[in-house]
Scaffold this motif. Structure first.
Motif, mmCIF file in Angstrom:
data_model
loop_
_atom_site.group_PDB
_atom_site.id
_atom_site.type_symbol
_atom_site.label_atom_id
_atom_site.label_comp_id
_atom_site.label_asym_id
_atom_site.label_seq_id
_atom_site.Cartn_x
_atom_site.Cartn_y
_atom_site.Cartn_z
ATOM 1 N N GLU A 152 0.808 -1.219 0.000
ATOM 2 C CA GLU A 152 0.000 0.000 0.000
ATOM 3 C C GLU A 152 0.843 1.272 0.000
ATOM 4 N N VAL A 153 2.151 1.143 0.101
ATOM 5 C CA VAL A 153 3.049 2.308 0.167
ATOM 6 C C VAL A 153 3.079 3.013 -1.187
ATOM 7 N N ARG A 154 2.783 4.321 -1.175
ATOM 8 C CA ARG A 154 2.736 5.104 -2.416
ATOM 9 C C ARG A 154 3.942 6.006 -2.598
ATOM 10 N N ALA A 155 4.591 6.373 -1.503
ATOM 11 C CA ALA A 155 5.726 7.302 -1.587
ATOM 12 C C ALA A 155 6.772 6.890 -0.573
ATOM 13 N N PHE A 156 8.045 6.974 -0.986
ATOM 14 C CA PHE A 156 9.134 6.505 -0.130
ATOM 15 C C PHE A 156 10.321 7.455 -0.255
ATOM 16 N N VAL A 157 10.937 7.722 0.886
ATOM 17 C CA VAL A 157 12.086 8.632 0.951
ATOM 18 C C VAL A 157 13.270 7.911 1.566
ATOM 19 N N VAL A 158 14.365 7.875 0.843
ATOM 20 C CA VAL A 158 15.622 7.385 1.405
ATOM 21 C C VAL A 158 16.303 8.570 2.073
ATOM 22 N N PHE A 163 6.398 -3.529 -3.591
ATOM 23 C CA PHE A 163 5.894 -2.145 -3.612
ATOM 24 C C PHE A 163 5.102 -1.871 -4.903
ATOM 25 N N PRO A 164 4.039 -2.603 -5.169
ATOM 26 C CA PRO A 164 3.307 -2.410 -6.428
ATOM 27 C C PRO A 164 2.607 -1.060 -6.536
ATOM 28 N N ALA A 165 2.372 -0.386 -5.400
ATOM 29 C CA ALA A 165 1.668 0.898 -5.415
ATOM 30 C C ALA A 165 2.609 2.093 -5.386
ATOM 31 N N LEU A 166 3.915 1.853 -5.336
ATOM 32 C CA LEU A 166 4.864 2.959 -5.199
ATOM 33 C C LEU A 166 4.845 3.837 -6.451
#
Length: 319
Positions: free
Chosen positions: A64-70, A95-98
């Motif tokens: 369900e994760v849509r946005a990710f920050v390293v 991460f199919p929703a990223l």
């Protein structure tokens, strides 16, 4: 530079890391309601970034994760992020929703932008073909090899100095859906080697059919960029033209005013500039009166005039 507060229209939430003071000691939110950031202590971290990411995979519904920050990894000024890239690539199917990914959201307190170690980031674009937004900070050792990406709408590369090879490789890429291109070109003191000719593929717009927002800024050759844009075909279909954060003077602004019409733009951003008050007024009169939002904030002219040395002009973000 400061931490991102929002990505993909979502508030950034720090996943808890051992010893990381910025991580919130609160229950984890629903996976799709925030942009998740993983960061560790910049110095002497209690656990590696990859270990925090491994815990994240077990505690958050990644589908369900849509946005990710390293965020910052330990000793980013001296340590390659390639293991982090590998960890993300290896977990891509989870991460199919990223749709949005920002790599190296590292503040100046953690590591100055031009000291952030980078590496090949093209594998991230290849591993996440449904990404709509991709951003990366730091130009040292950065590699972004030519790639075709069918979905990307926004590409941001923030540096204090962007190597010509990276500029050329981005220009050689195919981004048929790209609407926003944001390049911080930087200064030669911190690795910028591009010349105006390297920007030519962006100026024709031939490989960027949907481009509407072009930022070629934070540049020590801002006048030359403005002169190149004065007759560039891509400008006619832009809504936003951003030449801010650099060393723009009356010479570059004059070229813009004498070039093709800019009255169709929604915004012309020239913030952090070296324009005279007379030129500022010309821009406001010529373009502002036509409904263009012209940003002329952060005039550096008076500061330069006191120095009496044109070579003292500097970009907004260098080291």
């Amino acid at each position: 530079m400061s931490d991102l507060q929002e990505l993909f229209g979502l508030p950034v939430f720090d996943f808890p890391a051992k010893g990381r003071k910025k991580a919130k000691e609160t229950p984890l939110p629903e996976a799709g309601t925030v942009a998740w950031r993983i960061a560790v202590d910049a110095y002497d971290s209690e656990e590696p970034w990859e270990d925090v990411f491994a815990r994240f995979l077990t505690q958050v519904e990644t589908t369900e994760v849509r946005a990710f920050v390293v965020g910052v990894w330990s000793e980013a000024y001296d340590t390659s992020p390639e293991p982090i890239v590998k960890a993300l690539v290896d977990a891509a199917e989870r991460f199919p929703a990223l749709r949005s990914l920002f790599f190296a959201d590292v503040s100046s307190d953690e590591c100055e932008i031009s000291w952030i170690n980078q590496g090949p980031v093209t594998p991230l674009l290849e591993a996440f073909p449904l990404l709509e937004e991709f951003g990366v900070r730091g130009g040292m050792e950065l590699e972004l090899k030519p790639v075709r990406h069918e979905r990307l709408r926004s590409l941001t590369v923030e540096t204090g100095g962007l190597a010509a090879e990276v500029v050329r490789d981005i220009a050689a890429s195919d981004f048929p859906e790209l609407e926003i291109l944001d390049l911080w070109l930087g200064t030669s003191e911190y690795g910028a080697t591009a010349v105006p000719e390297d920007l030519q593929p962006f100026l024709t717009g031939a490989r960027l059919p949907k481009l509407r927002h072009l930022a070629l800024h934070n540049s020590e050759m801002q006048d030359a960029v403005a002169q190149a844009l004065a007759g560039a075909p891509v400008v006619a279909r832009l809504e936003v033209l951003d030449l801010s954060m650099g060393t723009l003077s009356d010479e570059g602004a004059q070229a813009l005013l004498e070039g093709q019409p800019l009255t169709h733009l929604k915004k012309l951003d020239l913030g952090h500039h070296y324009l005279t008050e007379a030129m500022e007024e010309r821009l406001r009169t010529t373009l502002g009166a036509a409904g263009v939002e012209v940003n002329l904030d952060e005039s550096m002219f008076d500061e330069w005039e006191q120095e009496s040395d044109w070579d003292n002009r500097y970009v907004a973000v260098g080291e």
